[in-house]
Design an enzyme around this catalytic site. Sequence first.
Site, PDB file in Angstrom:
ATOM      1  N   HIS A 179     -33.445  18.467  -4.919  1.00 25.85           N
ATOM      2  CA  HIS A 179     -33.736  18.841  -3.607  1.00 25.85           C
ATOM      3  C   HIS A 179     -34.206  17.909  -3.099  1.00 25.85           C
ATOM      4  O   HIS A 179     -35.047  17.006  -3.566  1.00 25.85           O
ATOM      5  CB  HIS A 179     -34.541  20.153  -3.337  1.00 25.85           C
ATOM      6  CG  HIS A 179     -34.271  20.618  -2.019  1.00 25.85           C
ATOM      7  ND1 HIS A 179     -34.980  20.251  -0.928  1.00 25.85           N
ATOM      8  CD2 HIS A 179     -33.349  21.730  -1.537  1.00 25.85           C
ATOM      9  CE1 HIS A 179     -34.616  20.925   0.210  1.00 25.85           C
ATOM     10  NE2 HIS A 179     -33.728  21.714  -0.178  1.00 25.85           N
ATOM     11  N   GLU A 212     -29.090  26.981  -3.928  1.00 27.51           N
ATOM     12  CA  GLU A 212     -27.493  27.085  -3.931  1.00 27.51           C
ATOM     13  C   GLU A 212     -27.139  27.790  -5.144  1.00 27.51           C
ATOM     14  O   GLU A 212     -26.246  28.609  -5.402  1.00 27.51           O
ATOM     15  CB  GLU A 212     -26.907  25.614  -3.808  1.00 27.51           C
ATOM     16  CG  GLU A 212     -27.240  24.948  -2.638  1.00 27.51           C
ATOM     17  CD  GLU A 212     -26.532  25.325  -1.166  1.00 27.51           C
ATOM     18  OE1 GLU A 212     -26.010  26.333  -1.289  1.00 27.51           O
ATOM     19  OE2 GLU A 212     -26.775  24.628  -0.483  1.00 27.51           O
TER      20      GLU A 212
HETATM   21  N1  COA Z   1     -27.718  16.585 -11.536  1.00 26.17           N
HETATM   22  C1  COA Z   1     -27.951  15.526 -12.042  1.00 26.17           C
HETATM   23  N2  COA Z   1     -28.358  14.241 -11.431  1.00 26.17           N
HETATM   24  C2  COA Z   1     -29.278  14.521 -10.313  1.00 26.17           C
HETATM   25  C3  COA Z   1     -29.124  15.795  -9.527  1.00 26.17           C
HETATM   26  C4  COA Z   1     -28.478  16.702  -9.999  1.00 26.17           C
HETATM   27  N3  COA Z   1     -28.398  17.952  -9.663  1.00 26.17           N
HETATM   28  N4  COA Z   1     -29.682  15.822  -8.503  1.00 26.17           N
HETATM   29  C5  COA Z   1     -30.239  14.357  -8.212  1.00 26.17           C
HETATM   30  N5  COA Z   1     -29.996  13.822  -9.505  1.00 26.17           N
HETATM   31  C6  COA Z   1     -30.187  12.391  -9.670  1.00 26.17           C
HETATM   32  C7  COA Z   1     -29.362  11.469  -9.020  1.00 26.17           C
HETATM   33  O1  COA Z   1     -28.109  11.000  -9.669  1.00 26.17           O
HETATM   34  C8  COA Z   1     -30.225  10.258  -8.876  1.00 26.17           C
HETATM   35  O2  COA Z   1     -29.960   9.466  -9.866  1.00 26.17           O
HETATM   36  P1  COA Z   1     -29.950   7.801 -10.019  1.00 26.17           P
HETATM   37  O3  COA Z   1     -31.249   7.519  -9.206  1.00 26.17           O
HETATM   38  O4  COA Z   1     -29.713   7.472 -11.261  1.00 26.17           O
HETATM   39  O5  COA Z   1     -28.716   7.600  -9.008  1.00 26.17           O
HETATM   40  C9  COA Z   1     -31.249  10.756  -8.831  1.00 26.17           C
HETATM   41  O6  COA Z   1     -31.540  12.158  -9.473  1.00 26.17           O
HETATM   42  C10 COA Z   1     -31.911  11.072  -7.337  1.00 26.17           C
HETATM   43  O7  COA Z   1     -30.919  11.623  -6.631  1.00 26.17           O
HETATM   44  P2  COA Z   1     -30.847  11.271  -5.083  1.00 26.17           P
HETATM   45  O8  COA Z   1     -29.343  11.608  -4.744  1.00 26.17           O
HETATM   46  O9  COA Z   1     -31.377  10.285  -4.612  1.00 26.17           O
HETATM   47  O10 COA Z   1     -31.661  12.641  -4.557  1.00 26.17           O
HETATM   48  P3  COA Z   1     -31.514  13.398  -3.202  1.00 26.17           P
HETATM   49  O11 COA Z   1     -32.854  13.677  -2.636  1.00 26.17           O
HETATM   50  O12 COA Z   1     -30.625  12.582  -2.139  1.00 26.17           O
HETATM   51  O13 COA Z   1     -30.507  14.488  -3.653  1.00 26.17           O
HETATM   52  C11 COA Z   1     -29.496  16.694  -3.507  1.00 26.17           C
HETATM   53  C12 COA Z   1     -30.606  15.762  -3.030  1.00 26.17           C
HETATM   54  C13 COA Z   1     -29.734  18.047  -3.284  1.00 26.17           C
HETATM   55  C14 COA Z   1     -28.290  15.885  -2.705  1.00 26.17           C
HETATM   56  C15 COA Z   1     -29.184  16.385  -4.990  1.00 26.17           C
HETATM   57  O14 COA Z   1     -30.094  16.682  -5.934  1.00 26.17           O
HETATM   58  C16 COA Z   1     -27.760  16.820  -5.491  1.00 26.17           C
HETATM   59  O15 COA Z   1     -26.863  16.295  -5.135  1.00 26.17           O
HETATM   60  N6  COA Z   1     -27.892  18.094  -5.939  1.00 26.17           N
HETATM   61  C17 COA Z   1     -26.607  18.584  -6.384  1.00 26.17           C
HETATM   62  C18 COA Z   1     -25.960  19.277  -5.136  1.00 26.17           C
HETATM   63  C19 COA Z   1     -26.655  20.585  -4.852  1.00 26.17           C
HETATM   64  O16 COA Z   1     -27.244  21.370  -5.513  1.00 26.17           O
HETATM   65  N7  COA Z   1     -26.765  20.521  -3.396  1.00 26.17           N
HETATM   66  C20 COA Z   1     -27.426  21.749  -2.720  1.00 26.17           C
HETATM   67  C21 COA Z   1     -28.672  21.251  -2.159  1.00 26.17           C
HETATM   68  S1  COA Z   1     -29.787  22.487  -1.444  1.00 26.17           S
END
Ligand code: COA
Length: 365
Positions: free
Chosen positions: A245, A298
Site C-alpha cells: 500500500h 483489495e
Molecule cells: N507484490 C510484490 N512486490 C511488490 C508488491 C506486491 N504486491 N507491492 C510492491 N512491491 C514491490 C515493488 O515491486 C517495488 O519493488 P522494486 O523497488 O524492486 O521495484 C517495491 O515493492 C515498492 O513498490 P512501489 O510500487 O514503489 O510501491 P507503491 O507504494 O507505489 O505501491 C501498490 C503501492 C498498491 C501500487 C503496490 O503495492 C501494488 O502494486 N500492489 C499490488 C496491487 C494491489 O494490491 N493494488 C491495490 C491497492 S489498495
Amino acid sequence: MNEFKPGLEGVIAFETEIAEPDREGGALRYRGVDIEELVGRVPYEKVWGLLVDESLDPGMPEPEPFVLARPTGNAPSDLQAATARLSAEWGLRKLVDLDDRDARDDLARLSATMMSVVAQSARGRGQQRVPDDVVAQGETAAERFLLRWRGEADPRHVKAIDTYWICTAEHGLNASTFTARITASTGADCGAAMSAAVGALSGPLHGGAPARVLPMLDEVERTQDPEAYVKDVLARHQRIMGFGHRIYRAEDPRARLLRRTAKELASRRFEVAEELEHVALAALREYKPDRPLETNVEFWSAVVLDVAEIPHDLTPAMFACARVAGWSAHILEEKRTGRLIRPSARYVGPSPRPLSAVAGTPVPG
Ligand code: COA
C-alpha cells in the site's frame, strides 16, 4: 518545496477534514468515527451522509429514474459514460456557478443514480428491467442495488456488499479522489468530476485489484500449493495482488474488518485465502525486507464480494459505487477552496534544436 517526488509519494497537496488513513494501520476514521463502529450499525447510505454532510441524516437519496440504454458488458465504461451524460441530460451547472447546497444536491443525485447505472450494467443487455415497485421493497441502498440487478436480495449478499461499501467509501487522497478534486478545481460540473474519477479508478493498481485476487485463489485452490504460487510470481518480478500500500506500513484496517466479515459470512474461500495470505506475507518479508508489504483492502474485498457472487470484472464498478461518497465529499471540499490545482513538472527533455533534427522532417526540394 522543489524536490521531485516520483508518484507524489508523501507530498501534501491538500488539507482535509474528511478522513485520512492512519499510516501505522491502526484505524480508519470517517469525520473522526472509526469504521469499526459503522459496519453493521448504519447502512452505507447513512455513511454517505456522514462523509458528505457530517450528519447521518438525510444521507444519500434514492436514485433518479434513469434507464441505461445499451449496457456494454463493461461496467466501469458504462458508468463513466453514463455519468458524463447525466451532466448534459440533467443540465448540471458548473461548480463555479453553484453554491455549496446546490453542489451537494447534484452530488447526492449523481451518487445514487451512479449505483443504479452499475446495477443495470450488471443486469446486462437483453434482460427485462426489474419493476420499480420490486426495487422499492429494498430497505437499504445495498438491498435496492441487488434487487435492481437480480430481482432478489439474499441477506448474506446484502451484508457483504454493505460492509464492503462502508469499508471502501473513502480513503484520503488516492488516485481517483485526486482526479475528482483536480477536475472540480477547474470549476467543471459534478458529473464531469465524478466520471473523471471513475476512469482513474478502473486501473488494476487502484480499483481493479480484487478482480485479480480471485483467479489467484482459484489457482492456489487447484494446485493446493500456495508456496509455489507465490515463489513463481516473485521470481517473475510480478506483484502479488492484494498486498502492499502506498500509505500503510502495517495491516490495512479495512483488510482486518473484511477478513472478519468473510469469516462471519462463512465464505467458501476463507481457508484458502487465509493460507495464501500467510504464505504471501512471509515471502514478501523476505523479498523486500526494507519495505513493509502487508495485506491491503483489495485482498479481503475480493473474498467478501465473492460471497455476494459479484463477477470478477464487476469489482472496479462495485468500488466506484462505494467511493461515490468519498468523491462527493472531496469535490465539495475542493469547491470550498476555490483554488485551481496546477502543479509543475521539471523539464528534462531535449535541449533546443532545429526542426531538421527531428525524425520525419520533410527534406526540402
Ligand atoms: N507484490 C510484490 N512486490 C511488490 C508488491 C506486491 N504486491 N507491492 C510492491 N512491491 C514491490 C515493488 O515491486 C517495488 O519493488 P522494486 O523497488 O524492486 O521495484 C517495491 O515493492 C515498492 O513498490 P512501489 O510500487 O514503489 O510501491 P507503491 O507504494 O507505489 O505501491 C501498490 C503501492 C498498491 C501500487 C503496490 O503495492 C501494488 O502494486 N500492489 C499490488 C496491487 C494491489 O494490491 N493494488 C491495490 C491497492 S489498495
